[in-house]
Write a protein that holds these residues in place. Structure first.
Motif, PDB file in Angstrom:
ATOM      1  N   LEU A  76      -5.918  -2.810   9.578  1.00 49.64           N
ATOM      2  CA  LEU A  76      -7.278  -3.335   9.710  1.00 49.64           C
ATOM      3  C   LEU A  76      -8.043  -3.222   8.394  1.00 49.64           C
ATOM      4  CD1 LEU A  76      -8.194  -1.997  13.267  1.00 49.64           C
ATOM      5  CD2 LEU A  76      -7.476  -4.308  12.601  1.00 49.64           C
ATOM      6  N   ARG A  77      -7.771  -2.180   7.625  1.00 53.07           N
ATOM      7  CA  ARG A  77      -8.442  -2.038   6.332  1.00 53.07           C
ATOM      8  C   ARG A  77      -8.047  -3.180   5.407  1.00 53.07           C
ATOM      9  NH1 ARG A  77      -8.360   3.371   2.422  1.00 53.07           N
ATOM     10  NH2 ARG A  77      -9.927   2.615   0.937  1.00 53.07           N
ATOM     11  N   THR A  78      -6.763  -3.465   5.343  1.00 53.55           N
ATOM     12  CA  THR A  78      -6.290  -4.560   4.486  1.00 53.55           C
ATOM     13  C   THR A  78      -6.805  -5.900   5.002  1.00 53.55           C
ATOM     14  OG1 THR A  78      -4.273  -3.282   4.083  1.00 53.55           O
ATOM     15  CG2 THR A  78      -4.245  -5.608   3.448  1.00 53.55           C
ATOM     16  N   TYR A  79      -6.763  -6.084   6.326  1.00 54.95           N
ATOM     17  CA  TYR A  79      -7.233  -7.327   6.928  1.00 54.95           C
ATOM     18  C   TYR A  79      -8.692  -7.599   6.581  1.00 54.95           C
ATOM     19  CZ  TYR A  79      -9.269 -10.242  10.598  1.00 54.95           C
ATOM     20  OH  TYR A  79      -9.989 -11.195  11.271  1.00 54.95           O
ATOM     21  N   HIS A  80      -9.550  -6.612   6.733  1.00 46.16           N
ATOM     22  CA  HIS A  80     -10.979  -6.813   6.482  1.00 46.16           C
ATOM     23  C   HIS A  80     -11.265  -7.084   5.008  1.00 46.16           C
ATOM     24  CE1 HIS A  80     -12.361  -6.169  10.509  1.00 46.16           C
ATOM     25  NE2 HIS A  80     -11.792  -4.976  10.604  1.00 46.16           N
ATOM     26  N   GLU A  81     -10.401  -6.654   4.124  1.00 47.27           N
ATOM     27  CA  GLU A  81     -10.597  -6.898   2.693  1.00 47.27           C
ATOM     28  C   GLU A  81     -10.303  -8.349   2.319  1.00 47.27           C
ATOM     29  OE1 GLU A  81     -11.656  -4.999   0.242  1.00 47.27           O
ATOM     30  OE2 GLU A  81     -11.692  -2.980   1.099  1.00 47.27           O
ATOM     31  N   THR A 137       0.855  -1.190   0.000  1.00 52.39           N
ATOM     32  CA  THR A 137       0.000   0.000   0.000  1.00 52.39           C
ATOM     33  C   THR A 137       0.886   1.233   0.000  1.00 52.39           C
ATOM     34  OG1 THR A 137      -1.598  -1.219   1.359  1.00 52.39           O
ATOM     35  CG2 THR A 137      -1.932   1.145   1.127  1.00 52.39           C
ATOM     36  N   PHE A 138       0.648   2.152  -0.937  1.00 50.82           N
ATOM     37  CA  PHE A 138       1.505   3.327  -1.071  1.00 50.82           C
ATOM     38  C   PHE A 138       0.666   4.556  -1.419  1.00 50.82           C
ATOM     39  CE2 PHE A 138       1.208   1.187  -5.129  1.00 50.82           C
ATOM     40  CZ  PHE A 138       0.962   2.207  -6.037  1.00 50.82           C
ATOM     41  N   VAL A 155       1.386  -7.632  -4.558  1.00 57.11           N
ATOM     42  CA  VAL A 155      -0.030  -7.325  -4.748  1.00 57.11           C
ATOM     43  C   VAL A 155      -0.251  -5.862  -4.383  1.00 57.11           C
ATOM     44  CG1 VAL A 155      -2.373  -7.760  -3.932  1.00 57.11           C
ATOM     45  CG2 VAL A 155      -0.823  -9.679  -4.313  1.00 57.11           C
ATOM     46  N   ILE A 156      -0.840  -5.096  -5.290  1.00 59.69           N
ATOM     47  CA  ILE A 156      -1.117  -3.686  -5.056  1.00 59.69           C
ATOM     48  C   ILE A 156      -2.552  -3.512  -4.571  1.00 59.69           C
ATOM     49  CG2 ILE A 156      -1.162  -1.388  -6.085  1.00 59.69           C
ATOM     50  CD1 ILE A 156       1.605  -2.664  -5.902  1.00 59.69           C
ATOM     51  N   THR A 157      -2.731  -2.767  -3.479  1.00 58.24           N
ATOM     52  CA  THR A 157      -4.061  -2.533  -2.942  1.00 58.24           C
ATOM     53  C   THR A 157      -4.766  -1.424  -3.730  1.00 58.24           C
ATOM     54  OG1 THR A 157      -3.298  -0.857  -1.372  1.00 58.24           O
ATOM     55  CG2 THR A 157      -3.290  -3.151  -0.629  1.00 58.24           C
ATOM     56  N   PRO A 158      -6.095  -1.414  -3.720  1.00 57.39           N
ATOM     57  CA  PRO A 158      -6.843  -0.395  -4.461  1.00 57.39           C
ATOM     58  C   PRO A 158      -7.115   0.863  -3.636  1.00 57.39           C
ATOM     59  CG  PRO A 158      -8.352  -2.062  -3.680  1.00 57.39           C
ATOM     60  CD  PRO A 158      -6.974  -2.501  -3.245  1.00 57.39           C
ATOM     61  N   PHE A 159      -6.250   1.161  -2.667  1.00 54.90           N
ATOM     62  CA  PHE A 159      -6.469   2.353  -1.849  1.00 54.90           C
ATOM     63  C   PHE A 159      -5.124   2.933  -1.429  1.00 54.90           C
ATOM     64  CE2 PHE A 159      -7.388  -1.563   0.558  1.00 54.90           C
ATOM     65  CZ  PHE A 159      -6.312  -1.598   1.422  1.00 54.90           C
ATOM     66  N   ASN A 160      -5.166   4.201  -1.023  1.00 49.27           N
ATOM     67  CA  ASN A 160      -3.973   4.911  -0.594  1.00 49.27           C
ATOM     68  C   ASN A 160      -3.495   4.444   0.773  1.00 49.27           C
ATOM     69  OD1 ASN A 160      -2.747   6.740  -2.380  1.00 49.27           O
ATOM     70  ND2 ASN A 160      -4.386   8.243  -2.106  1.00 49.27           N
ATOM     71  N   ARG A 161      -2.235   4.652   1.009  1.00 49.84           N
ATOM     72  CA  ARG A 161      -1.623   4.333   2.287  1.00 49.84           C
ATOM     73  C   ARG A 161      -2.179   5.253   3.371  1.00 49.84           C
ATOM     74  NH1 ARG A 161       2.708   6.632   4.940  1.00 49.84           N
ATOM     75  NH2 ARG A 161       4.003   5.245   6.224  1.00 49.84           N
ATOM     76  N   PRO A 207      -5.310   0.817  -8.798  1.00 49.96           N
ATOM     77  CA  PRO A 207      -6.288  -0.053  -9.474  1.00 49.96           C
ATOM     78  C   PRO A 207      -7.617  -0.015  -8.730  1.00 49.96           C
ATOM     79  CG  PRO A 207      -4.753  -1.366  -8.203  1.00 49.96           C
ATOM     80  CD  PRO A 207      -4.238   0.040  -8.143  1.00 49.96           C
ATOM     81  N   ASP A 208      -8.669  -0.415  -9.396  1.00 52.73           N
ATOM     82  CA  ASP A 208      -9.974  -0.443  -8.725  1.00 52.73           C
ATOM     83  C   ASP A 208     -10.154  -1.720  -7.904  1.00 52.73           C
ATOM     84  OD1 ASP A 208     -10.079  -2.149 -10.852  1.00 52.73           O
ATOM     85  OD2 ASP A 208     -12.071  -1.538 -11.543  1.00 52.73           O
ATOM     86  N   LYS A 209      -9.249  -2.698  -8.095  1.00 47.18           N
ATOM     87  CA  LYS A 209      -9.263  -3.932  -7.328  1.00 47.18           C
ATOM     88  C   LYS A 209      -7.832  -4.317  -6.989  1.00 47.18           C
ATOM     89  CE  LYS A 209     -13.422  -5.789  -9.593  1.00 47.18           C
ATOM     90  NZ  LYS A 209     -13.987  -6.924 -10.367  1.00 47.18           N
ATOM     91  N   PHE A 210      -7.681  -5.274  -6.093  1.00 44.75           N
ATOM     92  CA  PHE A 210      -6.342  -5.807  -5.818  1.00 44.75           C
ATOM     93  C   PHE A 210      -5.786  -6.437  -7.093  1.00 44.75           C
ATOM     94  CE2 PHE A 210      -8.145  -5.530  -1.618  1.00 44.75           C
ATOM     95  CZ  PHE A 210      -7.073  -5.317  -0.765  1.00 44.75           C
ATOM     96  N   VAL A 211      -4.524  -6.130  -7.420  1.00 38.82           N
ATOM     97  CA  VAL A 211      -3.903  -6.689  -8.622  1.00 38.82           C
ATOM     98  C   VAL A 211      -2.505  -7.204  -8.297  1.00 38.82           C
ATOM     99  CG1 VAL A 211      -5.200  -5.232 -10.232  1.00 38.82           C
ATOM    100  CG2 VAL A 211      -2.994  -4.436  -9.366  1.00 38.82           C
ATOM    101  N   ILE A 212      -2.076  -8.202  -9.033  1.00 40.95           N
ATOM    102  CA  ILE A 212      -0.717  -8.725  -8.919  1.00 40.95           C
ATOM    103  C   ILE A 212       0.211  -7.836  -9.729  1.00 40.95           C
ATOM    104  CG2 ILE A 212       0.794 -10.666  -9.478  1.00 40.95           C
ATOM    105  CD1 ILE A 212      -1.561 -12.519  -8.926  1.00 40.95           C
ATOM    106  N   SER A 213       1.332  -7.415  -9.120  1.00 35.14           N
ATOM    107  CA  SER A 213       2.208  -6.439  -9.769  1.00 35.14           C
ATOM    108  C   SER A 213       3.475  -7.039 -10.361  1.00 35.14           C
ATOM    109  CB  SER A 213       2.603  -5.356  -8.768  1.00 35.14           C
ATOM    110  OG  SER A 213       3.427  -5.909  -7.748  1.00 35.14           O
TER     111      SER A 213
END
Length: 408
Positions: free
Chosen positions: A243-248, A206-207, A228-234, A213-219
């Motif tokens: 917790l945000r990443t965990y719940h996803e 997460t950066f 794996v790149i998350t679809p949200f800002n750090r 991306p609009d979804k999790f993607v393999i980079s």
């Protein structure tokens, strides 16, 4: 170029910038499966108030154990859940490959998924942390951890963007020690028994940036799998980011652990069945090649084979049980794998499918036809022998009865 291709190109460019060190700092997270194993004889529980209360008592013991561990610098307060019961147990299976007796070969145990996950912070000097396969690249002396009794997420912060191999492994030692201190066991489940990297083979990154991306993607590839790149800002707050990443992702990891348990159970049961089938065939060969009366050496062969009939019956019974278990495990695998794929799709995680090995190739290659044929043939021969000996016994009884009658 279509809109999707353009977006993907922008994402790829953002990833390249991140990997080259242009963007940072970033959070790196690693998921794993660590099962909170309950004592033998524990009964299943499913999202009831009793399960919630039991989970609370277990959590208190675990928190106390973490509190006294010098490697843990903080244990976060459990959030109160009044209207939702999440606590439940899952049944997993274990196998003793050294056991000859089928009754000692297989056993079940219960795993508790906590009502609320435990969150804590670990701080250990880099030089004191375990390294993965001799790769001395531990990225941090501090890790933030969330564990729900099944899935665990370990997160750390780093300023550079180079992927590492050895990050986070110290957390497994902390979890195992805490569970043991609390009177339970924490069992780490890797993708295979031979794998030294006990996490799922993916680094969740997460950066900060304008393009995500609009979804999790393999980079791309890392020393231990893929990025794996998350679809949200750090998030500025590392706890919120954790917790945000965990719940996803955690729910998908929970179900993945059940899919893998079915695959591993099928493999263990198949291995046992093939071994016992080979033993049964060897007994049949020994019988077929033994010398027969009136050969004077037939008595020696008969003596050597004296215990084989009982062993054959035992092996046959075990093989029938093994076939039933395999069918049951395969049926459970098909059910849970369908559910797992649905969860990935429903949560926008379908692009992460390649990082989860759910055993489709192993199941596709499963072929027990030779074992079934051997089992059926051996059972038929056993039945024939039983009928033969029963007939002899009946004839002997009839002759004995006739002799007695003639002597009256």
């Amino acid at each position: 170029m279509g809109a999707e291709a353009t977006a993907q190109k922008e994402v790829s460019h953002a990833i390249e910038e991140t990997q080259s060190g242009v963007q940072g700092p970033l959070y790196v997270g690693r998921f794993g499966v660590v099962l909170l194993r309950l004592p033998d004889g524990s009964e299943p529980m499913f999202t009831t108030p009793d399960a919630r209360e039991f989970s609370h008592s277990v959590s208190e013991k675990l928190r106390k154990a973490l509190d006294v561990d010098p490697r843990v610098v903080k244990v976060y307060i459990e959030r109160a859940i009044k209207t939702v019961d999440n606590a439940r147990t899952h049944t997993y299976w274990e196998f003793n490959s050294e056991a000859e007796d089928f009754g000692e070969f297989i056993d079940r145990f219960e795993v508790l998924r906590l009502n609320e996950p435990i969150v804590f912070r670990v701080r250990v000097p880099i030089k004191n942390q375990p390294i993965y396969r001799g790769i001395d690249d531990v990225p941090s002396d501090e890790y933030l951890v969330v564990w729900d009794g099944v899935s665990v997420l370990v997160q750390w912060n780093q300023d550079v963007t180079e992927a590492t191999a050895s990050g986070g492994h110290i957390v497994f030692d902390v979890l195992e020690a805490a569970a043991g201190e609390a009177g339970y066991a924490a069992e780490v489940v890797a993708c295979s028994a031979e794998c030294h990297h006990k996490f799922v083979h993916a680094d969740v990154v997460t950066f900060d940036g304008d393009t995500h991306p609009d979804k999790f993607v393999i980079s791309g590839e890392t020393p231990v799998g893929v990025g794996v790149i998350t679809p949200f800002n750090r998030e500025k707050d590392d706890l919120s980011n954790l917790l945000r990443t965990y719940h996803e992702i955690s729910y998908a990891v929970d179900i993945y652990s059940q899919v893998r348990d079915s695959v591993d159970s099928i493999y263990s049961m198949e291995t046992k069945a093939r071994s016992d089938s080979a033993k049964l065939m060897l007994i049949e060969y020994s019988r077929a090649s033994s010398r027969q009366f009136p050969n004077p050496r037939s008595v020696v062969d008969a003596w050597k084979l004296r215990n084989f009939r009982g062993e054959s019956r035992k092996l046959l019974s075990g093989l029938w049980l093994a076939m039933n278990y395999v069918e049951s495990f395969e049926r459970e695998w098909r059910r849970s794998s369908v559910r797992f794929k649905s969860v990935l799709e429903e949560n926008g995680l379908e692009k992460l499918t390649p990082i989860f090995d759910i055993g489709e190739e192993e199941i596709e290659a499963l072929d027990l036809s030779l074992i079934r044929e051997n089992l059926q043939d051996s059972s038929s021969r056993m039945d024939s022998r039983m009928i033969f000996f029963a007939t002899l016994a009946g004839a002997g009884a009839a002759l004995g009865g006739a002799a007695l009658s003639g002597g009256v």
